[in-house]
Design a protein around this motif. Structure first.
Motif, PDB file in Angstrom:
ATOM      1  N   ILE A   1       0.772  -1.009  -0.216  1.00 22.89           N
ATOM      2  CA  ILE A   1      -0.177   0.138  -0.065  1.00 22.89           C
ATOM      3  C   ILE A   1       0.863   1.339   0.182  1.00 22.89           C
ATOM      4  O   ILE A   1       2.056   1.700   0.107  1.00 22.89           O
ATOM      5  CB  ILE A   1      -0.605  -0.061   1.580  1.00 22.89           C
ATOM      6  N   GLY A   2       1.033   2.586  -0.163  1.00 21.52           N
ATOM      7  CA  GLY A   2       0.824   3.916  -0.367  1.00 21.52           C
ATOM      8  C   GLY A   2       0.591   4.650  -1.155  1.00 21.52           C
ATOM      9  O   GLY A   2      -0.654   3.835  -1.737  1.00 21.52           O
ATOM     10  N   PRO A   3       0.736   5.947  -1.056  1.00 23.04           N
ATOM     11  CA  PRO A   3      -0.015   7.345  -1.962  1.00 23.04           C
ATOM     12  C   PRO A   3       0.299   6.657  -3.409  1.00 23.04           C
ATOM     13  O   PRO A   3       1.107   6.370  -3.749  1.00 23.04           O
ATOM     14  CB  PRO A   3       0.417   8.358  -1.611  1.00 23.04           C
ATOM     15  N   SER A   4      -0.325   6.819  -4.450  1.00 21.30           N
ATOM     16  CA  SER A   4       0.019   7.439  -5.764  1.00 21.30           C
ATOM     17  C   SER A   4       1.775   7.419  -5.726  1.00 21.30           C
ATOM     18  O   SER A   4       1.856   8.713  -5.397  1.00 21.30           O
ATOM     19  CB  SER A   4      -0.577   8.270  -7.053  1.00 21.30           C
ATOM     20  N   GLY A   5       2.513   6.930  -6.657  1.00 18.94           N
ATOM     21  CA  GLY A   5       3.214   6.967  -7.511  1.00 18.94           C
ATOM     22  C   GLY A   5       4.630   6.915  -6.077  1.00 18.94           C
ATOM     23  O   GLY A   5       5.808   7.188  -6.505  1.00 18.94           O
ATOM     24  N   CYS A   6       4.463   6.195  -5.518  1.00 20.32           N
ATOM     25  CA  CYS A   6       5.253   5.651  -4.214  1.00 20.32           C
ATOM     26  C   CYS A   6       6.363   4.707  -4.858  1.00 20.32           C
ATOM     27  O   CYS A   6       6.907   4.614  -3.935  1.00 20.32           O
ATOM     28  CB  CYS A   6       4.228   5.501  -3.122  1.00 20.32           C
ATOM     29  N   GLY A   7       6.304   3.786  -5.959  1.00 20.83           N
ATOM     30  CA  GLY A   7       6.994   2.871  -6.151  1.00 20.83           C
ATOM     31  C   GLY A   7       6.376   1.253  -6.145  1.00 20.83           C
ATOM     32  O   GLY A   7       7.021   0.688  -6.751  1.00 20.83           O
ATOM     33  N   LYS A   8       4.895   1.566  -5.274  1.00 22.86           N
ATOM     34  CA  LYS A   8       4.125   0.328  -5.109  1.00 22.86           C
ATOM     35  C   LYS A   8       4.199  -0.916  -6.813  1.00 22.86           C
ATOM     36  O   LYS A   8       4.581  -2.383  -6.255  1.00 22.86           O
ATOM     37  CB  LYS A   8       2.908   0.906  -4.907  1.00 22.86           C
ATOM     38  N   SER A   9       3.306  -0.253  -7.805  1.00 20.32           N
ATOM     39  CA  SER A   9       3.676  -0.659  -8.646  1.00 20.32           C
ATOM     40  C   SER A   9       4.318  -0.986  -9.335  1.00 20.32           C
ATOM     41  O   SER A   9       5.072  -2.448  -9.861  1.00 20.32           O
ATOM     42  CB  SER A   9       2.578  -0.081 -10.367  1.00 20.32           C
ATOM     43  N   THR A  10       5.386  -0.874  -9.385  1.00 23.17           N
ATOM     44  CA  THR A  10       7.079  -0.762  -9.148  1.00 23.17           C
ATOM     45  C   THR A  10       8.016  -1.579  -8.793  1.00 23.17           C
ATOM     46  O   THR A  10       8.738  -2.696  -9.648  1.00 23.17           O
ATOM     47  CB  THR A  10       8.052   1.178  -9.755  1.00 23.17           C
ATOM     48  N   LEU A  11       7.742  -1.155  -7.594  1.00 28.83           N
ATOM     49  CA  LEU A  11       7.940  -2.965  -7.004  1.00 28.83           C
ATOM     50  C   LEU A  11       7.367  -3.694  -7.521  1.00 28.83           C
ATOM     51  O   LEU A  11       8.296  -5.063  -7.619  1.00 28.83           O
ATOM     52  CB  LEU A  11       7.852  -2.965  -5.435  1.00 28.83           C
ATOM     53  N   LEU A  12       6.631  -4.533  -7.391  1.00 31.33           N
ATOM     54  CA  LEU A  12       5.376  -5.281  -8.201  1.00 31.33           C
ATOM     55  C   LEU A  12       6.519  -5.937  -9.047  1.00 31.33           C
ATOM     56  O   LEU A  12       6.157  -7.014  -9.444  1.00 31.33           O
ATOM     57  CB  LEU A  12       4.243  -5.140  -8.475  1.00 31.33           C
ATOM     58  N   ARG A  13       6.703  -5.125 -10.285  1.00 32.30           N
ATOM     59  CA  ARG A  13       6.881  -5.639 -11.331  1.00 32.30           C
ATOM     60  C   ARG A  13       8.348  -5.681 -11.320  1.00 32.30           C
ATOM     61  O   ARG A  13       9.090  -6.549 -12.388  1.00 32.30           O
ATOM     62  CB  ARG A  13       7.348  -4.540 -13.022  1.00 32.30           C
TER      63      ARG A  13
END
Length: 254
Positions: free
Chosen positions: A37-49
């Protein structure tokens, strides 16, 4: 954590000069749901990828550190990318069925990974098993030749999950899988996740803190590319150790 399926050590990711992920360390437990979790642009999806090297497809992306999947470094020179993405499948924000029949959507993964069987009865059995696993078989068994893009959004998302399951992955990455769905459809996808974790490890990125609290056993909070806190979901939401996590959980910051 004893025998994690994924261990990330000192992960940094750069898009050109931009430092998107900063010294991320975490371990992912087997056959559990982990929420990021975290605010938009924090790197969540980048970490997932990072976990299936989808960032490799972005020009200028560069990763340092080590990610171990079942004891193998996925960024090692000997890692087969097709094999990695067979083990680590991904579900995206919006359902992305191919403009083909429901049956051909299921068969697509088999073709890509050279597992396709020409025997129609074998393929039918595989399609049945994968659709049963996402509770779509009863609805779609008489519509296998229908266009997948004509399904409801919830059915499309379930079909996309079934398309992954047909190649027997170990890990399912889910990037905001319910963001395009209404509350009732979201509830059904969450119920599906609880069933799937019996056989698969799930990592879900979500902007919905209530969803993270409902479905996951462990949660990580990210801010500006850093993993601020990671632990048992109940503790993250009730007794966070870091003030920044508490500020986000309580809504003091967005």
């Amino acid at each position: 954590m004893e025998n994690p399926i994924i261990s990330a050590e000192k992960i940094n990711l750069y898009y050109g000069m931009f430092h998107a992920l900063k010294n991320v360390d975490l371990s992912i437990a087997r056959k559990k749901i982990t929420a990021i979790i975290g605010p938009s642009g924090c790197g969540k999806s980048t970490l997932l990828r990072v976990f299936n090297r989808m960032n490799d497809l972005i020009e200028g992306a560069r990763v340092t550190g080590r990610v171990m999947l079942d004891g193998r470094d996925i960024y090692g020179s000997e890692m087969d990318l097709l094999g990695l993405r067979k083990k680590v499948g991904m579900v995206f924000q919006r359902p992305n069925p191919f403009p083909l029949s429901i049956f051909e959507n299921i068969a697509f993964g088999l073709r890509i990974h050279h597992m396709y069987k020409k025997n129609k009865s074998v393929l039918y059995g595989i399609a049945k098993e994968s659709l049963q696993s996402v509770f779509l078989w009863d609805e779609l068994q008489n519509k296998l030749n229908s266009l997948a893009t004509n399904l409801s959004l919830e059915q499309q998302q379930r079909l996309c999950i079934a398309r992954l399951l047909v190649v027997k992955p170990e890990v399912l990455l889910m990037d905001e899988p319910c963001s395009a769905l209404d509350p009732m459809s979201t509830s059904r996808i969450e119920e599906l996740m609880q069933e799937l974790k019996k056989n698969y490890t799930i990592i879900i990125v979500t902007h919905n803190m209530q969803q993270a609290a409902r479905v996951s056993e462990e949660t990580g909070y990210m801010l500006l590319g850093e993993l601020i806190e990671f632990g048992a979901t109940q503790e993250i939401f009730t007794k966070p150790r870091d003030r920044r996590t508490e500020d986000y959980i309580t809504g003091r910051v967005g």
